[in-house]
Motif scaffolding. Structure first.
Motif, PDB file in Angstrom:
ATOM      1  N   ILE A 363     -97.869  46.340  -5.631  1.00 20.69           N
ATOM      2  CA  ILE A 363     -98.368  45.145  -6.307  1.00 20.69           C
ATOM      3  C   ILE A 363     -97.212  44.213  -6.633  1.00 20.69           C
ATOM      4  CG2 ILE A 363     -99.454  44.260  -8.402  1.00 20.69           C
ATOM      5  CD1 ILE A 363    -101.104  46.802  -8.527  1.00 20.69           C
ATOM      6  N   ASP A 364     -97.332  42.972  -6.205  1.00 17.48           N
ATOM      7  CA  ASP A 364     -96.400  41.930  -6.620  1.00 17.48           C
ATOM      8  C   ASP A 364     -97.120  41.065  -7.650  1.00 17.48           C
ATOM      9  OD1 ASP A 364     -94.199  42.544  -4.869  1.00 17.48           O
ATOM     10  OD2 ASP A 364     -95.446  41.798  -3.218  1.00 17.48           O
ATOM     11  N   PRO A 365     -96.609  41.001  -8.875  1.00 13.93           N
ATOM     12  CA  PRO A 365     -97.301  40.213  -9.894  1.00 13.93           C
ATOM     13  C   PRO A 365     -97.165  38.710  -9.637  1.00 13.93           C
ATOM     14  CG  PRO A 365     -95.205  41.009 -10.747  1.00 13.93           C
ATOM     15  CD  PRO A 365     -95.381  41.634  -9.398  1.00 13.93           C
ATOM     16  N   VAL A 366     -98.251  37.994  -9.799  1.00 17.87           N
ATOM     17  CA  VAL A 366     -98.221  36.533  -9.737  1.00 17.87           C
ATOM     18  C   VAL A 366     -98.012  36.059 -11.169  1.00 17.87           C
ATOM     19  CG1 VAL A 366     -99.498  34.443  -9.173  1.00 17.87           C
ATOM     20  CG2 VAL A 366     -99.771  36.511  -7.763  1.00 17.87           C
ATOM     21  N   LEU A 367     -96.891  35.415 -11.415  1.00 14.98           N
ATOM     22  CA  LEU A 367     -96.487  35.096 -12.780  1.00 14.98           C
ATOM     23  C   LEU A 367     -96.649  33.621 -13.103  1.00 14.98           C
ATOM     24  CD1 LEU A 367     -93.207  37.224 -12.919  1.00 14.98           C
ATOM     25  CD2 LEU A 367     -95.418  37.823 -13.916  1.00 14.98           C
ATOM     26  N   ALA A 368     -97.117  33.351 -14.310  1.00 19.23           N
ATOM     27  CA  ALA A 368     -97.196  31.988 -14.830  1.00 19.23           C
ATOM     28  C   ALA A 368     -96.149  31.847 -15.927  1.00 19.23           C
ATOM     29  CB  ALA A 368     -98.591  31.712 -15.389  1.00 19.23           C
ATOM     30  N   SER A 369     -95.390  30.757 -15.882  1.00 25.41           N
ATOM     31  CA  SER A 369     -94.338  30.522 -16.872  1.00 25.41           C
ATOM     32  C   SER A 369     -94.906  29.855 -18.120  1.00 25.41           C
ATOM     33  CB  SER A 369     -93.244  29.637 -16.284  1.00 25.41           C
ATOM     34  OG  SER A 369     -92.622  30.275 -15.192  1.00 25.41           O
ATOM     35  N   HIS A 370     -94.264  30.176 -19.239  1.00 28.75           N
ATOM     36  CA  HIS A 370     -94.670  29.568 -20.501  1.00 28.75           C
ATOM     37  C   HIS A 370     -93.415  29.363 -21.343  1.00 28.75           C
ATOM     38  CE1 HIS A 370     -96.634  28.936 -24.372  1.00 28.75           C
ATOM     39  NE2 HIS A 370     -97.762  28.766 -23.705  1.00 28.75           N
ATOM     40  N   PRO A 371     -93.258  28.190 -21.951  1.00 31.04           N
ATOM     41  CA  PRO A 371     -92.054  27.958 -22.762  1.00 31.04           C
ATOM     42  C   PRO A 371     -92.030  28.840 -24.002  1.00 31.04           C
ATOM     43  CG  PRO A 371     -93.617  26.160 -23.042  1.00 31.04           C
ATOM     44  CD  PRO A 371     -94.148  27.014 -21.933  1.00 31.04           C
ATOM     45  N   LEU A 386     -97.100  28.798 -37.567  1.00 33.49           N
ATOM     46  CA  LEU A 386     -96.611  29.352 -36.303  1.00 33.49           C
ATOM     47  C   LEU A 386     -96.117  28.221 -35.417  1.00 33.49           C
ATOM     48  CD1 LEU A 386     -99.427  31.946 -35.420  1.00 33.49           C
ATOM     49  CD2 LEU A 386     -97.142  32.442 -36.313  1.00 33.49           C
ATOM     50  N   PRO A 387     -95.024  28.442 -34.670  1.00 30.26           N
ATOM     51  CA  PRO A 387     -94.537  27.392 -33.768  1.00 30.26           C
ATOM     52  C   PRO A 387     -95.592  27.029 -32.727  1.00 30.26           C
ATOM     53  CG  PRO A 387     -93.395  29.471 -33.380  1.00 30.26           C
ATOM     54  CD  PRO A 387     -94.187  29.643 -34.623  1.00 30.26           C
ATOM     55  N   GLN A 388     -95.588  25.774 -32.317  1.00 27.24           N
ATOM     56  CA  GLN A 388     -96.604  25.286 -31.401  1.00 27.24           C
ATOM     57  C   GLN A 388     -96.627  26.079 -30.104  1.00 27.24           C
ATOM     58  OE1 GLN A 388     -99.116  23.102 -31.755  1.00 27.24           O
ATOM     59  NE2 GLN A 388     -99.707  23.742 -29.677  1.00 27.24           N
ATOM     60  N   ASN A 389     -95.449  26.423 -29.584  1.00 27.40           N
ATOM     61  CA  ASN A 389     -95.412  27.138 -28.307  1.00 27.40           C
ATOM     62  C   ASN A 389     -95.988  28.548 -28.421  1.00 27.40           C
ATOM     63  OD1 ASN A 389     -94.346  24.977 -26.978  1.00 27.40           O
ATOM     64  ND2 ASN A 389     -92.253  25.771 -26.836  1.00 27.40           N
TER      65      ASN A 389
END
Length: 420
Positions: A363-371, A386-389
């Protein structure tokens, strides 16, 4: 009614603290499966306590704690824990109850566990060597000794018969370790166990429910370790999902109300087996260091990786999760950028389903980036702060898995939890 708290990953999600946090709202806390392979960490004052067999509500004086029939019980571990709990001024003979149907782990179960794991060589599954697997095998094989049998005059002959059966198996493994010392400690612990409250627990717990008492069912390990729905064969030997509450405690599915699932803000796993988002670089090492990721039961370093939303959505589905509690969110405070797995790529094809043969495919994970939020969140008490991000990261998870994150744990302390 019965509410449930269980793990949504591969265990080690921080369920002990969460049960301890919610326990004051309940009259009864009941363990429904697993054995001493569980390690539920909580803090009593400033002291860290790890419970392996006793429900995590034990430190609340007015809470009844039940070890259900779906549990496998090591009397030696139980005695040690009772001694530990007693050192905090808690009378276990007042608020701890054990089902007659609870299966007992005997010394030869531990020996069989060790012999079997050693025989697997490089194919070992990462057993905790506590005897859990062999104990559950004797349960399904109708050979088990149960707590209620301790009061039977035929107990000694039952034990000898089971030990002889195990010895034949150990001979096949050429296992020669002397377990005589284990037996001395075991029989001493049995004498102690006989002094505790042993009850017909299915009647006991249903009578509590009928009387209007609030019951919290406490799960051990995690949903991805479920014997039927986990990453087989790298799983535990019991049903870790919400369905296990009914078979482990003897309550009707109609009695299940809320299902609270616990997940880390990232992923960890102890032992062998599939882990699609595992990190082998400095990011994985940083997660391990910041999160103090070492097994509460084994002390082994945990494998670390980004959150796996494919697996999380799957476990929310099979458990019927109504609320999510996210733990260790503060561990991500220093990361500039986060990743989340939103799909699996298998042989060039993407899927958002956990495959049947997950241990046999690449399995190769499909990754989504998040700040990242890159600030200290450990002292935050109110969701508005809580911080917005971080709030955005939580919303992204909510939308993907279809179940809401309602609490965020931002530190190990009992008070370090934010309601959303």
């Amino acid at each position: 009614m019965v509410d449930v708290i269980l793990g949504l990953q591969w265990g080690d999600e921080g369920k002990g603290k969460i049960v301890d946090f919610f326990a004051p709202n309940y009259d009864v806390v009941a363990r429904f499966q697993g054995g001493p392979n569980a390690g539920h960490t909580l803090y009593v004052g400033d002291k860290k306590v790890v419970l392996h067999q006793i429900p995590s509500g034990i430190f609340h004086q007015n809470t009844t704690n039940i070890i259900g029939g779906g549990v496998v019980l090591d009397p030696v571990t139980l005695k040690r824990e009772c001694d530990l709990v007693a050192s905090f001024g808690i009378d276990v003979k007042k608020n701890l109850f054990i089902s007659e149907r609870t299966n007992i782990i005997v010394p030869t179960h531990r020996a069989l566990d060790k012999a079997s794991e050693l025989s697997k060589g490089d194919s070992k599954i990462g057993s905790t060597l506590k005897g859990i697997g062999p104990a559950y095998m004797d349960k399904t094989g109708r050979n088990a000794i149960r707590v209620g049998d301790l009061l039977d005059k035929s107990f000694t002959s039952q034990y000898i018969k089971l030990r002889l059966k195990h010895q034949k198996l150990l001979d096949n493994f050429h296992f020669i370790e002397d377990i005589a010392a284990w037996e001395d400690e075991f029989f001493e612990a049995l004498d102690f166990l006989r002094t505790l409250n042993v009850v017909n627990s299915e009647y006991f717990i249903n009578n509590q429910i009928t009387a209007g008492k609030k019951v919290l069912a406490e799960g051990a390990q995690g949903s991805m370790l479920d014997i039927d729905f986990g990453t087989f064969p790298f799983v535990t030997s019991s049903n870790t999902i919400s369905a296990g509450v009914c078979t482990g405690l003897g309550v009707s599915p109609k009695k299940i109300n809320e299902v609270l699932g616990v997940t880390k803000a990232y992923c960890t796993r102890v032992g062998s087996g599939p882990f699609p988002t595992e990190l082998f670089d400095e990011k994985g090492e940083e997660l391990r260091k910041l999160g103090s990721e070492f097994g509460a039961t084994t002390g082994r370093p945990r494998r670390c990786g980004w959150i796996d939303l494919v697996a999380l959505k799957y476990t929310c589905m099979i458990n019927g999760v109504t609320k999510i509690i996210m733990t260790k969110a503060d561990i991500l405070d220093s990361f500039e950028e986060l990743q989340a797995c939103t799909a699996y790529s298998i042989d060039g094809k993407q899927t958002q389903e956990v495959p049947f043969a997950i241990s046999k495919v690449k399995i190769d994970p499909v990754l989504a980036s998040h700040p990242g939020w890159h600030c200290d969140t450990s002292s935050i008490k109110d969701a508005a702060n809580l911080p917005q991000n971080m709030s955005s990261y939580i919303s992204f998870i909510n939308d993907y898995v279809g179940a809401p994150v309602k609490y965020v744990s931002n530190g190990p302390g009992r008070e370090q939890i934010v309601a959303l």
